[in-house]
Structures are given as structure tokens and as C-alpha cells.
Motif scaffolding. Structure first.
Motif, short mmCIF file in Angstrom:
data_model
loop_
_atom_site.label_atom_id
_atom_site.label_comp_id
_atom_site.label_asym_id
_atom_site.label_seq_id
_atom_site.Cartn_x
_atom_site.Cartn_y
_atom_site.Cartn_z
N ILE A 128 36.34 -12.41 19.06
CA ILE A 128 35.17 -12.29 20.09
C ILE A 128 34.07 -11.17 19.91
O ILE A 128 34.69 -10.05 19.42
CB ILE A 128 35.69 -12.10 21.51
CG1 ILE A 128 36.50 -13.26 21.95
CG2 ILE A 128 34.91 -11.57 22.71
CD1 ILE A 128 37.12 -13.24 23.12
N ASN A 159 41.04 -3.61 24.10
CA ASN A 159 39.46 -4.16 24.23
C ASN A 159 38.81 -3.01 23.38
O ASN A 159 38.71 -1.74 23.50
CB ASN A 159 39.29 -3.92 25.68
CG ASN A 159 37.94 -4.52 26.05
OD1 ASN A 159 36.75 -4.17 25.35
ND2 ASN A 159 37.82 -5.25 27.08
N SER A 217 51.29 -12.56 21.82
CA SER A 217 50.55 -11.48 20.98
C SER A 217 49.57 -11.96 19.86
O SER A 217 48.39 -11.44 19.67
CB SER A 217 51.76 -10.78 20.17
OG SER A 217 51.24 -10.27 18.92
N ILE A 240 35.31 -8.01 29.07
CA ILE A 240 36.42 -8.93 29.28
C ILE A 240 37.12 -8.74 30.82
O ILE A 240 37.32 -7.68 31.08
CB ILE A 240 37.56 -8.95 28.26
CG1 ILE A 240 36.99 -8.91 26.63
CG2 ILE A 240 38.79 -9.90 28.32
CD1 ILE A 240 37.97 -8.61 25.78
N GLU A 297 46.58 -6.32 30.31
CA GLU A 297 46.08 -5.22 30.80
C GLU A 297 45.01 -4.25 29.68
O GLU A 297 43.91 -3.98 30.04
CB GLU A 297 46.81 -4.28 31.61
CG GLU A 297 46.27 -2.86 32.17
CD GLU A 297 47.16 -2.15 33.03
OE1 GLU A 297 48.47 -2.72 33.16
OE2 GLU A 297 46.86 -1.11 33.53
N PRO A 298 45.62 -3.89 28.41
CA PRO A 298 44.84 -3.15 27.72
C PRO A 298 43.58 -3.98 26.95
O PRO A 298 42.74 -3.26 26.49
CB PRO A 298 45.82 -2.94 26.45
CG PRO A 298 47.11 -3.27 27.02
CD PRO A 298 46.94 -4.17 28.19
N LEU A 299 43.45 -5.32 27.40
CA LEU A 299 42.40 -6.09 26.91
C LEU A 299 41.18 -6.20 27.91
O LEU A 299 40.17 -6.35 27.77
CB LEU A 299 42.95 -7.46 26.50
CG LEU A 299 42.12 -8.45 25.86
CD1 LEU A 299 42.20 -8.01 24.45
CD2 LEU A 299 42.97 -9.90 25.96
N LEU A 300 41.40 -5.81 29.28
CA LEU A 300 40.68 -6.14 30.37
C LEU A 300 39.79 -4.65 30.44
O LEU A 300 39.98 -3.52 30.44
CB LEU A 300 41.08 -6.55 31.49
CG LEU A 300 42.15 -7.83 31.47
CD1 LEU A 300 42.68 -7.79 33.02
CD2 LEU A 300 41.27 -9.01 31.27
N ILE A 307 40.94 -10.22 20.52
CA ILE A 307 40.10 -9.15 20.06
C ILE A 307 39.40 -9.23 18.70
O ILE A 307 38.15 -9.00 18.52
CB ILE A 307 41.06 -7.81 19.87
CG1 ILE A 307 41.84 -7.66 21.24
CG2 ILE A 307 40.42 -6.76 19.58
CD1 ILE A 307 43.06 -6.89 21.25
N SER A 308 40.05 -10.01 17.66
CA SER A 308 39.44 -10.11 16.41
C SER A 308 38.04 -11.31 16.33
O SER A 308 37.19 -11.00 15.65
CB SER A 308 40.21 -10.74 15.46
OG SER A 308 41.51 -10.22 15.61
N ILE A 363 41.93 -4.13 17.10
CA ILE A 363 43.03 -5.13 16.78
C ILE A 363 44.39 -4.33 16.77
O ILE A 363 45.41 -4.96 17.03
CB ILE A 363 42.69 -5.83 15.69
CG1 ILE A 363 41.29 -6.73 15.83
CG2 ILE A 363 43.69 -6.77 15.08
CD1 ILE A 363 40.71 -6.96 14.50
N ILE A 405 43.67 4.12 29.15
CA ILE A 405 44.13 3.84 27.74
C ILE A 405 43.12 4.67 26.83
O ILE A 405 43.73 5.15 25.73
CB ILE A 405 43.91 2.40 27.33
CG1 ILE A 405 45.05 1.64 28.37
CG2 ILE A 405 43.83 2.06 26.25
CD1 ILE A 405 45.02 0.19 28.35
N ILE A 446 46.31 -12.76 21.86
CA ILE A 446 45.73 -11.44 22.25
C ILE A 446 44.84 -10.87 21.09
O ILE A 446 43.71 -10.46 21.19
CB ILE A 446 46.63 -10.54 22.83
CG1 ILE A 446 47.10 -10.95 24.14
CG2 ILE A 446 46.08 -9.24 23.08
CD1 ILE A 446 48.08 -10.21 25.03
N LYS A 447 45.55 -10.71 20.03
CA LYS A 447 44.97 -10.33 18.76
C LYS A 447 43.73 -11.11 18.27
O LYS A 447 42.89 -10.72 17.89
CB LYS A 447 45.97 -10.01 17.78
CG LYS A 447 47.13 -9.18 17.90
CD LYS A 447 47.13 -8.00 16.81
CE LYS A 447 47.76 -6.76 17.35
NZ LYS A 447 48.69 -5.95 16.81
#
Lengths: 123, 230
Positions: free
Chosen positions: B171, A47, B161, B29, B189-192, B168-169, A42, A11, B164-165
Motif C-alpha cells: 500500500i 503502519n 501475518s 489506515i 492494532e500496530p497497523l492502524l 504494509i508492503s 514491514i 508504538i 498484514i505484511k
């Protein structure tokens, strides 16, 4: 909804490409400030650590500069931006030619096709 | 840092975890993934001190995980755990009184972000809004570790969604670490930063998500399926 990512490419590299494209298209100008890590995270639904890595990567190539306490800015060095533009052109041409070759087109066919397309707007 | 060392958990005769060891570094994360019944929730409950291991040790920043560890850990259960006769505001009041690390300002900000009506009764909230409220009261706590069991399951795409947002905002990865279990791999996935794959009470692998993409050219879903088939 944020743009989707290609599932098999890291990514942070995809984010790098998106930012480079924005700079080339002029959506982000020379010397302009990039969004903060958190805002971009965001916006794109990723991440914050990934965004940090993206900015680090861009910083290493000289495309952006980090200014302490102020954020990350696009370079004002035209040579670097010119080089980035050339690299992008080279990679697209390489991809085009290699795919055309793989399908068995000759150089003349490619050149004629390109010329026709550029003249008329379609092949 | 979270450290599990040779942890076995048995429920009567059924072994839920079979001598697992793992380490989770702060500031990440982490996704705990695996099929239903693989041991994900048991692992989270052991880390949060809600369960005690049959064998082995669970250390949170060097401290044994027991009921008192909740000072350091916010745990979001997959079940709905609040009083249905409370309003949204009363629920937040309740959490504020229960946890000294509760940041009211952050909670209010998140209620606005999640567009929750403070006067509504919890029992009249939609499932999606109950999911959002759970996230609000969990993330409003200023603790080093946040554990979430299935925060996205059974919720519609808009709610997922917004959650998830919200994650991110709200944490702060410079001070917090998040561990969550989920089946919504594509979305998460994009968050981990990292995933831990569990199968039948054993750890199959622990890897950085970007490494899976760059070294194996696989998405998380494909990687998991491949590992499970082996």
C-alpha cells in the motif's frame, strides 16, 4: 514473527527505544544508515506512518539525521550518543531504585546486593 | 477524503445505521470496529457505492458514492466472489480486464510474495490461499481508496501475518487510504492510524490509536470493551 509491543505505550515510542538500544549496543554504528521507513514498517509489522513518526522523534533529539534523498542516518556526534547513553543509564537506575524502595529495601541493602551480584554473578 | 453526513440505512424495518456522520482523511489506515451486526459492513458498502443510504449523503472526494465510484474504490468483500473454475492466473487476468487501474506487475509481485501457485484452480485453493488471492487482486488496483471487509477473519495466524505484511508492503499511503473492518484487534492494532467504533448503528468514537495508548494507557481491545460497557 515481529517482536510484540506493550499494549499501553504508544508504538512509536517503543520503536524509538528499540532503535536507541540498537545504537547503544553497537548493532547500528555511528553514521550508519537506518532501514527505510517501508522496510522497518514491514519488519516490525507496523503502519509506515508510525515509523515516520519514530524517525521524526529521533531526529528532534538529534540522534539521527535525515539526508535528503538518501535516508536517515545515525548521528556522528559522539556528544549526543554519550548523552543518550547517560540518559538510558539514569532511567534504568531510577526505575531500579524506585521499585526497590517501594518494596521496602534500604540503601545499604541495595548497595550490598548490587556489589554481591557484580562480584559473584548472582545474589 | 470520505465524508458521511447524517447517514441512515434501513433494511426493510431494521435500521442498520442511525444518522451517522464521519470524516476520513486521506493517507491513513483506518479500522472500523464494533460487535457483529453493529453496522460495519453496511458502512463500507455505502462508501463503496454498493448500497444507497436511506437518508443522508456519502461523498468520496466531493463526489456522491454510487455504482460509478468503483473507479476510485477497491472493495474486498467478506464473501468469496470469483469464479471457482478459474485458475489463479485466470482470476488475475479477469481482474486485469475488468479494471483499467489494475497493475499487473504489482499483482505478479504479490502472487510471489503470497506464494500462490498460478496454475492452481481457485476451487482447489485452501481457505487461507483464497484469502490471500482476494488481497492480491484488491491491492493490485491503483485506486485512492481500498476498503476491506474482514480481510483476516477465519484465517490461521500464518495467513493473517502474511496478509498484514502484504498490506504494509504494497500500500502506498502517500496516494492511498485504507479502511478495514476486523475483530482481530490485537493483530491489526500496530497497523492502524485511527479507529472508528460503531455500536448499534451509531458512532461511539473516532480516535487515533496512538492517542488511546498515550492518553488512556489502554490497548485497543480494552478501550473498545470499556466504551461498549458505558
Amino acid at each position: 514473527m515481529a517482536e510484540l509491543f506493550n499494549p499501553s505505550v504508544p508504538i512509536y515510542l517503543q520503536l524509538c527505544e528499540r532503535i536507541k538500544n540498537k545504537i547503544i549496543r553497537g548493532e547500528i554504528g555511528m553514521g550508519e544508515r537506518l532501514p527505510s521507513v517501508r522496510d522497518l514498517a514491514i519488519d516490525s509489522g507496523v503502519n509506515p506512518n508510525t515509523v515516520q513518526r519514530t524517525y521524526r522523534e529521533l531526529e528532534e533529539t538529534g540522534i539521527v539525521e535525515k539526508k535528503r534523498g538518501q535516508g536517515t542516518f545515525v548521528t556522528e556526534d559522539p556528544a549526543i550518543l554519550h548523552q543518550m547513553r547517560e540518559e538510558l543509564k539514569a532511567s534504568h537506575i531510577t526505575l531500579f531504585v524506585s521499585e526497590m524502595r517501594e518494596m521496602g529495601y534500604s540503601e545499604t541493602e541495595m548497595l550490598d546486593g548490587l556489589k554481591l551480584y557484580l562480584d559473584r554473578g548472582h545474589v | 477524503m470520505i465524508q458521511l453526513e447524517g447517514v441512515t440505512k434501513r433494511y426493510l424495518t431494521k435500521k442498520a445505521l442511525n444518522g451517522i456522520s464521519l470524516q476520513i482523511e486521506p493517507g491513513h489506515i483506518v479500522g472500523l470496529i464494533g460487535s457483529n451486526g453493529s453496522g460495519k459492513s453496511t458502512t463500507l458498502k455505502l462508501i463503496s457505492g454498493l448500497l444507497q443510504p436511506t437518508k443522508g449523503t456519502v461523498l468520496i472526494d466531493g463526489e456522491m458514492a454510487n455504482r460509478r465510484i468503483c473507479r476510485k474504490i477497491a472493495y474486498l468483500s467478506e464473501l468469496d466472489a470469483y469464479y471457482s473454475f478459474f485458475t489463479v492466473k485466470q482470476t488475475v487476468d479477469f481482474y486485469e480486464q475488468t479494471f483499467s487501474d489494475f497493475n499487473r506487475e504489482k499483482a505478479e509481485e504479490m502472487l510471489d510474495f503470497m506464494k500462490l501457485d498460478r496454475t492452481q484452480n481457485v476451487k482447489h485453493l485452501s481457505k487461507g490461499n483464497r484469502g490471500r488471492l482476494k488481497i492480491v487482486v484488491t491491492l493490485a488496483r491503483e485506486v485512492p481508496f481500498i476498503l476491506m471487509d474482514e480481510p483476516l477473519s477465519g484465517l490461521d495466524p500464518m495467513v493473517r501475518s502474511s496478509i498484514i505484511k502484504g498490506l504494509i508492503s504494497f500500500i502506498d499511503l502517500e496516494k492511498q487510504t485504507v479502511i478495514l473492518t476486523t475483530h482481530e484487534l490485537q493483530e491489526i492494532e500496530p497497523l492502524l492510524d485511527e479507529v472508528i467504533l460503531i455500536k448499534n448503528g451509531e458512532i461511539l468514537d473516532q480516535k487515533s490509536v496512538e492517542d488511546i495508548r498515550s492518553n488512556e494507557n489502554l490497548s485497543l481491545v480494552d478501550w473498545m470493551v470499556e466504551k461498549y460497557d458505558q
